[in-house]
Scaffold this motif. Structure first.
Motif, PDB file in Angstrom:
ATOM      1  N   ASP A  99       0.800  -1.225   0.000  1.00  0.00           N
ATOM      2  CA  ASP A  99       0.000   0.000   0.000  1.00  0.00           C
ATOM      3  C   ASP A  99       0.832   1.275   0.000  1.00  0.00           C
ATOM      4  O   ASP A  99       0.270   2.369   0.049  1.00  0.00           O
ATOM      5  CB  ASP A  99      -0.941   0.023   1.211  1.00  0.00           C
ATOM      6  N   LEU A 100       2.140   1.180  -0.011  1.00  0.00           N
ATOM      7  CA  LEU A 100       2.998   2.361  -0.087  1.00  0.00           C
ATOM      8  C   LEU A 100       3.562   2.440  -1.498  1.00  0.00           C
ATOM      9  O   LEU A 100       4.308   1.570  -1.938  1.00  0.00           O
ATOM     10  CB  LEU A 100       4.139   2.282   0.931  1.00  0.00           C
ATOM     11  N   VAL A 101       3.181   3.491  -2.217  1.00  0.00           N
ATOM     12  CA  VAL A 101       3.577   3.638  -3.611  1.00  0.00           C
ATOM     13  C   VAL A 101       4.523   4.828  -3.745  1.00  0.00           C
ATOM     14  O   VAL A 101       4.202   5.949  -3.319  1.00  0.00           O
ATOM     15  CB  VAL A 101       2.348   3.853  -4.520  1.00  0.00           C
ATOM     16  N   LEU A 102       5.698   4.572  -4.318  1.00  0.00           N
ATOM     17  CA  LEU A 102       6.670   5.632  -4.570  1.00  0.00           C
ATOM     18  C   LEU A 102       6.623   6.003  -6.042  1.00  0.00           C
ATOM     19  O   LEU A 102       6.749   5.134  -6.913  1.00  0.00           O
ATOM     20  CB  LEU A 102       8.087   5.170  -4.203  1.00  0.00           C
ATOM     21  N   TYR A 103       6.432   7.273  -6.321  1.00  0.00           N
ATOM     22  CA  TYR A 103       6.516   7.786  -7.689  1.00  0.00           C
ATOM     23  C   TYR A 103       7.858   8.482  -7.835  1.00  0.00           C
ATOM     24  O   TYR A 103       8.159   9.427  -7.101  1.00  0.00           O
ATOM     25  CB  TYR A 103       5.353   8.736  -7.969  1.00  0.00           C
ATOM     26  N   LEU A 104       8.660   7.986  -8.756  1.00  0.00           N
ATOM     27  CA  LEU A 104      10.037   8.436  -8.909  1.00  0.00           C
ATOM     28  C   LEU A 104      10.162   9.390 -10.089  1.00  0.00           C
ATOM     29  O   LEU A 104       9.768   9.054 -11.208  1.00  0.00           O
ATOM     30  CB  LEU A 104      10.966   7.237  -9.114  1.00  0.00           C
ATOM     31  N   PHE A 105      10.722  10.564  -9.842  1.00  0.00           N
ATOM     32  CA  PHE A 105      10.926  11.567 -10.882  1.00  0.00           C
ATOM     33  C   PHE A 105      12.419  11.881 -10.970  1.00  0.00           C
ATOM     34  O   PHE A 105      13.008  12.412 -10.021  1.00  0.00           O
ATOM     35  CB  PHE A 105      10.154  12.849 -10.562  1.00  0.00           C
TER      36      PHE A 105
END
Length: 213
Positions: A99-105
């Motif tokens: 349930d922990l989502v990392l969006y990487l930029f």
């Protein structure tokens, strides 16, 4: 039909098949805790490699062939085989603990693209500043930027083959990194190493958040 966006290479799928869906994508009662993380650093330090290695989806990349516009501007002496460069951003996604989502930029490294940083960093919980021990001075613009805007960050030394190894304390002293900021040795090509770095950043960002003060 799945949604798609175009990148510099071709078409990137935004929706995976049913077999690849995460619990938060199929159960409406389990909204994910979404967090935005920025990957920054100098030119050719491994930002695109890191995002590509960590992402569970095909990453969005804005890679373009290097042209005469980069001559005299981009120092490729440490990366002579490099033929492409990020001109906008890299984007990937990594789900941790269901349930922990990392969006990487990933940010562009060249100075002529720094005007994009403010938009890319907006809303981020923290940043990974990649460092190459062969040219540590390339880290200073990113370090100065995140210090000035108050965004938590960790320093990750991406070890390149043929470069002289240094321990984290040596790098900390060379870059004058504050004692409370984690400095890690990692390999952007190894997924477990990248995930460890991202977890360290999440933990550091939580410690630095006003709610923890």
């Amino acid at each position: 039909m799945d949604s798609v966006v175009s990148d510099a290479v071709g078409v990137v799928p935004l929706v995976e098949s049913d077999e690849e869906l995460k619990p938060w994508q199929t159960d409406r009662t389990r909204p994910p805790a979404a967090t935005k993380i920025v990957i920054a650093g100098g030119f050719g330090v491994g930002k695109t490699t890191l995002v590509t290695c960590a992402s569970e989806i095909r990453p969005l990349q804005t890679e373009a062939l290097m042209t005469e516009a980069s001559e005299g501007t981009d120092d490729i002496s440490a990366t002579p085989a490099k033929r492409t460069t990020t001109v906008a951003m890299d984007f990937g996604r990594l789900t941790l603990d269901d349930d922990l989502v990392l969006y990487l930029f990933g940010t562009p490294g060249q100075q002529r693209f720094w005007f994009m940083w403010d938009d890319l960093v907006r809303g981020a919980i923290g940043a990974v500043v990649l460092a190459d021990t062969r040219r540590l001075k390339d880290c200073f613009p990113a370090l100065d930027y995140f210090e000035s805007c108050g965004v938590p960050y960790v320093v990750a030394v991406n070890h390149f083959e043929g470069s002289e190894p240094f321990d984290s304390q040596d790098v900390r002293e060379a870059l004058s990194v504050p004692a409370h900021v984690p400095v890690m040795i990692m390999d952007a090509r190894r997924r477990i190493s990248v995930i460890e770095t991202l977890l360290a950043l999440v933990a550091h960002a939580l410690e630095e958040s006003p709610e923890q003060s």
